[in-house]
Motif scaffolding. Structure first.
Motif, PDB file in Angstrom:
ATOM      1  N   SER A   1       0.819  -1.209   0.000  1.00  0.00           N
ATOM      2  CA  SER A   1       0.000   0.000   0.000  1.00  0.00           C
ATOM      3  C   SER A   1       0.864   1.275   0.000  1.00  0.00           C
ATOM      4  CB  SER A   1      -0.953  -0.006   1.194  1.00  0.00           C
ATOM      5  OG  SER A   1      -0.227  -0.137   2.392  1.00  0.00           O
ATOM      6  N   THR A   2       2.002   1.251   0.690  1.00  0.00           N
ATOM      7  CA  THR A   2       2.865   2.444   0.710  1.00  0.00           C
ATOM      8  C   THR A   2       3.521   2.627  -0.658  1.00  0.00           C
ATOM      9  OG1 THR A   2       3.329   1.791   2.999  1.00  0.00           O
ATOM     10  CG2 THR A   2       4.548   3.678   2.140  1.00  0.00           C
ATOM     11  N   ALA A   3       3.981   1.518  -1.231  1.00  0.00           N
ATOM     12  CA  ALA A   3       4.565   1.569  -2.578  1.00  0.00           C
ATOM     13  C   ALA A   3       3.518   2.058  -3.588  1.00  0.00           C
ATOM     14  CB  ALA A   3       5.101   0.202  -2.982  1.00  0.00           C
ATOM     15  N   ASN A   4       2.252   1.711  -3.385  1.00  0.00           N
ATOM     16  CA  ASN A   4       1.203   2.178  -4.305  1.00  0.00           C
ATOM     17  C   ASN A   4       1.077   3.706  -4.291  1.00  0.00           C
ATOM     18  OD1 ASN A   4       0.582  -0.336  -5.257  1.00  0.00           O
ATOM     19  ND2 ASN A   4      -1.189  -0.640  -3.931  1.00  0.00           N
ATOM     20  N   PHE A   5       1.199   4.298  -3.098  1.00  0.00           N
ATOM     21  CA  PHE A   5       1.187   5.773  -3.038  1.00  0.00           C
ATOM     22  C   PHE A   5       2.371   6.341  -3.819  1.00  0.00           C
ATOM     23  CE2 PHE A   5      -1.538   5.234   0.834  1.00  0.00           C
ATOM     24  CZ  PHE A   5      -2.578   6.052   0.433  1.00  0.00           C
ATOM     25  N   PHE A   6       3.519   5.638  -3.707  1.00  0.00           N
ATOM     26  CA  PHE A   6       4.707   6.093  -4.441  1.00  0.00           C
ATOM     27  C   PHE A   6       4.459   6.020  -5.949  1.00  0.00           C
ATOM     28  CE2 PHE A   6       8.738   4.965  -6.541  1.00  0.00           C
ATOM     29  CZ  PHE A   6       9.437   6.144  -6.314  1.00  0.00           C
ATOM     30  N   ILE A   7       3.873   4.908  -6.400  1.00  0.00           N
ATOM     31  CA  ILE A   7       3.611   4.743  -7.843  1.00  0.00           C
ATOM     32  C   ILE A   7       2.696   5.861  -8.341  1.00  0.00           C
ATOM     33  CG2 ILE A   7       2.537   3.256  -9.588  1.00  0.00           C
ATOM     34  CD1 ILE A   7       3.317   0.845  -7.734  1.00  0.00           C
ATOM     35  N   ASP A   8       1.665   6.159  -7.564  1.00  0.00           N
ATOM     36  CA  ASP A   8       0.706   7.193  -7.992  1.00  0.00           C
ATOM     37  C   ASP A   8       1.380   8.564  -8.075  1.00  0.00           C
ATOM     38  OD1 ASP A   8      -1.052   5.096  -7.996  1.00  0.00           O
ATOM     39  OD2 ASP A   8      -2.136   5.690  -6.185  1.00  0.00           O
ATOM     40  N   ALA A   9       2.305   8.821  -7.150  1.00  0.00           N
ATOM     41  CA  ALA A   9       3.027  10.101  -7.186  1.00  0.00           C
ATOM     42  C   ALA A   9       4.038  10.111  -8.335  1.00  0.00           C
ATOM     43  CB  ALA A   9       3.727  10.336  -5.848  1.00  0.00           C
ATOM     44  N   LEU A  10       4.651   8.954  -8.580  1.00  0.00           N
ATOM     45  CA  LEU A  10       5.658   8.837  -9.644  1.00  0.00           C
ATOM     46  C   LEU A  10       5.032   9.087 -11.019  1.00  0.00           C
ATOM     47  CD1 LEU A  10       8.678   7.986  -9.914  1.00  0.00           C
ATOM     48  CD2 LEU A  10       7.874   5.622 -10.216  1.00  0.00           C
ATOM     49  N   ALA A  11       3.777   8.695 -11.163  1.00  0.00           N
ATOM     50  CA  ALA A  11       3.096   8.828 -12.454  1.00  0.00           C
ATOM     51  C   ALA A  11       3.087  10.284 -12.926  1.00  0.00           C
ATOM     52  CB  ALA A  11       1.674   8.298 -12.336  1.00  0.00           C
ATOM     53  N   LYS A  12       3.077  11.207 -11.962  1.00  0.00           N
ATOM     54  CA  LYS A  12       3.047  12.631 -12.347  1.00  0.00           C
ATOM     55  C   LYS A  12       4.379  13.074 -12.971  1.00  0.00           C
ATOM     56  CE  LYS A  12      -0.190  13.484  -8.634  1.00  0.00           C
ATOM     57  NZ  LYS A  12      -0.100  13.417  -7.191  1.00  0.00           N
ATOM     58  N   LEU A  13       5.441  12.272 -12.735  1.00  0.00           N
ATOM     59  CA  LEU A  13       6.770  12.627 -13.269  1.00  0.00           C
ATOM     60  C   LEU A  13       7.153  11.774 -14.459  1.00  0.00           C
ATOM     61  CD1 LEU A  13       8.941  12.791 -10.010  1.00  0.00           C
ATOM     62  CD2 LEU A  13       7.880  14.692 -11.216  1.00  0.00           C
ATOM     63  N   LYS A  14       6.199  11.067 -15.040  1.00  0.00           N
ATOM     64  CA  LYS A  14       6.593  10.015 -15.984  1.00  0.00           C
ATOM     65  C   LYS A  14       7.327  10.529 -17.224  1.00  0.00           C
ATOM     66  CE  LYS A  14       2.124   9.410 -18.200  1.00  0.00           C
ATOM     67  NZ  LYS A  14       0.871   8.692 -18.090  1.00  0.00           N
ATOM     68  N   MET A  15       7.228  11.820 -17.519  1.00  0.00           N
ATOM     69  CA  MET A  15       7.986  12.363 -18.655  1.00  0.00           C
ATOM     70  C   MET A  15       9.455  12.585 -18.287  1.00  0.00           C
ATOM     71  SD  MET A  15       5.419  12.235 -20.435  1.00  0.00           S
ATOM     72  CE  MET A  15       6.159  12.637 -21.992  1.00  0.00           C
ATOM     73  N   ASP A  16       9.793  12.485 -17.006  1.00  0.00           N
ATOM     74  CA  ASP A  16      11.151  12.836 -16.558  1.00  0.00           C
ATOM     75  C   ASP A  16      12.085  11.642 -16.414  1.00  0.00           C
ATOM     76  OD1 ASP A  16      10.053  15.308 -16.380  1.00  0.00           O
ATOM     77  OD2 ASP A  16       9.919  15.353 -14.187  1.00  0.00           O
ATOM     78  N   PHE A  17      11.580  10.421 -16.636  1.00  0.00           N
ATOM     79  CA  PHE A  17      12.455   9.240 -16.525  1.00  0.00           C
ATOM     80  C   PHE A  17      12.020   8.200 -17.550  1.00  0.00           C
ATOM     81  CE2 PHE A  17       9.644   6.253 -14.270  1.00  0.00           C
ATOM     82  CZ  PHE A  17       8.654   7.116 -13.822  1.00  0.00           C
TER      83      PHE A  17
END
Ligand code: 5RP
Length: 222
Positions: free
Chosen positions: A34-50
């Motif tokens: 569940s904690t990693a899921n929050f990370f994934i959701d936040a990471l999605a906003k940066l998906k153009m950067d990596f």
């Protein structure tokens, strides 16, 4: 602040930590839970950067893909800058128990490859000594009883996690009452039992950074 808000806060703190190092070639190791899921959701906003991610479970791969983040096979990745994942317990040495979600083997592999392992957890996961949470052990199905008998000799009380098959087609034994005063030693001893694929003690390769969320904010341990 409730537990989910703390998990979200540490996930966002992990994003802030890794953001300056992202570039078009960066591949990020992503954990499970569940904690990693929050990370994934936040990471999605940066998906153009990596570039993309390596997933520690099928569930994580699906969530990453749902967000449009490319998922790579670890065998095709030469350099994994960072791995971000949760934990079931963490001590002051950044040694962990993981595998509550049965993904421990792939989590251990990705953590082993990554240059930096950032663990994200709410304050409830912090302990002075590991071991109140039962240690998950991934076992080849035909070796289940043998492994259980050997673990009893090491002082643990194994319990078969019924109905759970890992992404690797194996089963899980949860080990209660194991004395983890020396986690590195017990991790090594359990790995030597024939039929054990991996165990959920992350002491030989602990986290490098632990971000802990509480109602006062996020604390960083290194
Ligand atoms: C999965 C894990 C998880 O990181 C661990 O169980 C913590 O999960 P959560 O973030 O849901 O509390 O090791 O195998």
């Amino acid at each position: 602040m409730n537990q989910d808000a703390m998990k979200k806060a540490v996930a966002e703190a992990a994003i802030a930590l890794i953001k300056p190092d992202l570039d078009a070639k960066t591949i990020i190791g992503v954990g499970t839970g569940s904690t990693a899921n929050f990370f994934i959701d936040a990471l999605a906003k940066l998906k153009m950067d990596f570039d993309g991610a390596v997933a520690s479970s099928e569930e994580t791969a699906r969530r990453l893909q749902h967000h449009g983040i490319p998922v790579y096979d670890l065998n095709n990745v030469a350099d994994l800058e960072v791995y971000v994942d949760g934990a079931d317990e963490a001590n002051e040495h950044l040694e962990l128990i993981k595998g509550g979600g049965a993904a421990l083997t792939r989590e251990k592999i990705v953590a082993a490859v990554a240059r930096r392992f950032i663990c994200i957890a709410d304050q409830s996961k912090r302990v002075s000594q590991l071991g109140a949470f039962p240690v998950p052990v991934e076992v080849i199905p035909m070796a289940r009883s043998h492994v259980a008998r050997q673990i009893v000799k090491l002082g643990g009380d194994p319990e078969y996690r019924e109905g759970v098959v890992t992404d690797n087609g194996n089963v899980i034994l949860d080990i209660y009452n194991m004395n983890l005063a020396n986690p590195i030693e017990i991790e090594r001893e359990m790995n030597q039992i024939v039929g054990v694929v991996a165990n959920g003690i992350f002491a030989q390769r602990p986290a490098d950074i632990l971000l802990l969320g509480s109602s006062e904010g996020v604390t960083t341990l290194r």
